[in-house]
Design a protein around this motif. Sequence first.
Motif, PDB file in Angstrom:
ATOM      1  N   VAL A 148      -2.083  -0.841  -5.396  1.00  0.00           N
ATOM      2  CA  VAL A 148      -3.142  -0.320  -6.268  1.00  0.00           C
ATOM      3  C   VAL A 148      -2.674  -0.422  -7.714  1.00  0.00           C
ATOM      4  N   THR A 149      -3.605  -0.630  -8.632  1.00  0.00           N
ATOM      5  CA  THR A 149      -3.262  -0.616 -10.055  1.00  0.00           C
ATOM      6  C   THR A 149      -4.223   0.273 -10.838  1.00  0.00           C
ATOM      7  N   ASP A 150      -3.741   0.704 -11.970  1.00  0.00           N
ATOM      8  CA  ASP A 150      -4.620   1.267 -12.990  1.00  0.00           C
ATOM      9  C   ASP A 150      -5.116   0.102 -13.848  1.00  0.00           C
ATOM     10  N   VAL A 151      -5.229   0.297 -15.150  1.00  0.00           N
ATOM     11  CA  VAL A 151      -5.786  -0.724 -16.030  1.00  0.00           C
ATOM     12  C   VAL A 151      -4.857  -0.971 -17.214  1.00  0.00           C
ATOM     13  N   GLY A 152      -4.594  -2.226 -17.492  1.00  0.00           N
ATOM     14  CA  GLY A 152      -3.756  -2.566 -18.632  1.00  0.00           C
ATOM     15  C   GLY A 152      -2.838  -3.729 -18.318  1.00  0.00           C
ATOM     16  N   GLN A 153      -1.754  -3.846 -19.072  1.00  0.00           N
ATOM     17  CA  GLN A 153      -0.821  -4.948 -18.861  1.00  0.00           C
ATOM     18  C   GLN A 153      -0.255  -4.932 -17.445  1.00  0.00           C
ATOM     19  N   HIS A 154       0.089  -3.737 -16.949  1.00  0.00           N
ATOM     20  CA  HIS A 154       0.661  -3.652 -15.607  1.00  0.00           C
ATOM     21  C   HIS A 154      -0.291  -4.209 -14.558  1.00  0.00           C
ATOM     22  N   GLN A 155      -1.583  -4.044 -14.769  1.00  0.00           N
ATOM     23  CA  GLN A 155      -2.602  -4.556 -13.851  1.00  0.00           C
ATOM     24  C   GLN A 155      -2.557  -6.081 -13.806  1.00  0.00           C
ATOM     25  N   MET A 156      -2.477  -6.704 -14.978  1.00  0.00           N
ATOM     26  CA  MET A 156      -2.438  -8.157 -15.038  1.00  0.00           C
ATOM     27  C   MET A 156      -1.111  -8.714 -14.531  1.00  0.00           C
ATOM     28  N   TRP A 157      -0.003  -8.034 -14.842  1.00  0.00           N
ATOM     29  CA  TRP A 157       1.294  -8.478 -14.320  1.00  0.00           C
ATOM     30  C   TRP A 157       1.302  -8.425 -12.800  1.00  0.00           C
ATOM     31  N   THR A 169      -5.627  -5.941   0.509  1.00  0.00           N
ATOM     32  CA  THR A 169      -4.447  -5.137   0.198  1.00  0.00           C
ATOM     33  C   THR A 169      -4.298  -4.907  -1.301  1.00  0.00           C
ATOM     34  N   PHE A 170      -5.182  -5.481  -2.116  1.00  0.00           N
ATOM     35  CA  PHE A 170      -5.130  -5.302  -3.570  1.00  0.00           C
ATOM     36  C   PHE A 170      -6.329  -4.473  -3.996  1.00  0.00           C
ATOM     37  N   ILE A 171      -6.055  -3.300  -4.574  1.00  0.00           N
ATOM     38  CA  ILE A 171      -7.120  -2.376  -4.959  1.00  0.00           C
ATOM     39  C   ILE A 171      -7.016  -2.135  -6.457  1.00  0.00           C
ATOM     40  N   THR A 172      -8.032  -2.583  -7.180  1.00  0.00           N
ATOM     41  CA  THR A 172      -8.042  -2.443  -8.633  1.00  0.00           C
ATOM     42  C   THR A 172      -9.476  -2.270  -9.089  1.00  0.00           C
ATOM     43  N   GLY A 180      -6.835   5.526 -15.295  1.00  0.00           N
ATOM     44  CA  GLY A 180      -6.853   6.731 -14.490  1.00  0.00           C
ATOM     45  C   GLY A 180      -7.392   6.504 -13.097  1.00  0.00           C
ATOM     46  N   PHE A 181      -7.938   5.320 -12.845  1.00  0.00           N
ATOM     47  CA  PHE A 181      -8.470   4.956 -11.526  1.00  0.00           C
ATOM     48  C   PHE A 181      -7.396   4.991 -10.452  1.00  0.00           C
ATOM     49  N   GLY A 182      -6.165   4.654 -10.814  1.00  0.00           N
ATOM     50  CA  GLY A 182      -5.139   4.344  -9.833  1.00  0.00           C
ATOM     51  C   GLY A 182      -4.727   5.489  -8.928  1.00  0.00           C
ATOM     52  N   MET A 183      -4.522   6.690  -9.459  1.00  0.00           N
ATOM     53  CA  MET A 183      -4.003   7.783  -8.646  1.00  0.00           C
ATOM     54  C   MET A 183      -4.941   8.137  -7.493  1.00  0.00           C
ATOM     55  N   GLY A 184      -6.209   8.314  -7.802  1.00  0.00           N
ATOM     56  CA  GLY A 184      -7.169   8.646  -6.743  1.00  0.00           C
ATOM     57  C   GLY A 184      -7.296   7.531  -5.723  1.00  0.00           C
ATOM     58  N   ALA A 185      -7.320   6.284  -6.209  1.00  0.00           N
ATOM     59  CA  ALA A 185      -7.449   5.140  -5.306  1.00  0.00           C
ATOM     60  C   ALA A 185      -6.220   5.003  -4.413  1.00  0.00           C
TER      61      ALA A 185
END
Length: 322
Positions: A148-157, A169-172, A180-185
């Motif tokens: 799972v990812t949140d949003v930003g550079q880490h998401q693209m990396w 298996t990829f949830i974004t 802030g999406f990432g924790m709940g997801a």
Amino acid sequence: TLMGLSAIDNDNERFLGMVGMHGHYPASVGQDEADLIIAIGARFSDRATGDVSKYAKGARIIHMDIDRAEIDKNISSDLGIGGDLKEALTALIKAVQPARHPAWNARLDALRAIGEEQLEATLDPKELTPHSLIWEVARHTEADTPVVTDVGQHQMWTAQYYPFHKRRTFITSGGLGTMGFGMGAAIGAAQATGKKTVLFTGDGSFGMNLNELATAVSQNTPLVIVIMNNNVLGMVRQWQNLFFDKHYSQTTLNRQTDFVKLAEAFGARGLRIMNRQELGPVMAEAFAHTGPVVVDVAIDPDAFVLPMLPPGGSFDDIITEV
């Protein structure tokens, strides 16, 4: 596309990577040079196409989507097929004969080699980079591990570097851009699958919803939270660096938050990685833990997500280094 990642095994010999603004080089150039593009359930957003007036000028386009409003909305197609994709693809396969294109495949192989060389340059065995971090995490996961990812550079990396092998298996949040999406997801994915789940997040995104650590701890959720901590809002800062003469505004956080102590205050395990030497041992410890773990990883604030297609640019303008 970003939203289509994990639908195709990364080890598939025809997989070229993600397309778009931060897409892999072979996928972007291959798309630009193609004579036929079949878009299946994709919407041709500007993040995927760049300048639409220059997009894949030599290609005929078949656009397939269950929502007919998507067809010809952003890119004019030569053939639009509205309806269920399984039915449409089954009919399309019956209508064509198998063919081999050795020259084109050789061209794609050459592009893939260039792309692999670019990726290798970011996998430094001595330095702590986003690529080395993601690959170390991948060493501890299974093919069906939810990522799972949140949003930003880490998401693209994550989209660029993580080796996905099993579908869904990829949830974004994709183009919604919801920090802030990432924790709940991630909590939802772990609870629904019963599998240890990985959340890649940034210090900016994690701050939006870190209160949900209380939920993760109360449920003893098997969750490894990897914070790529560069102490800035990295994606916007990257744009300010490349396109706005380094006029940094509201992107340098300089927060004093200690995420290890924060995790411990919530009742989770807190770990920290400051250099390449700590990466392997600390990640092994994180994945050995049964409940929620927060791993605070120090990332260079000037690490960029590359390649990058400049806003409004075409594939001729791809930035591969700075």
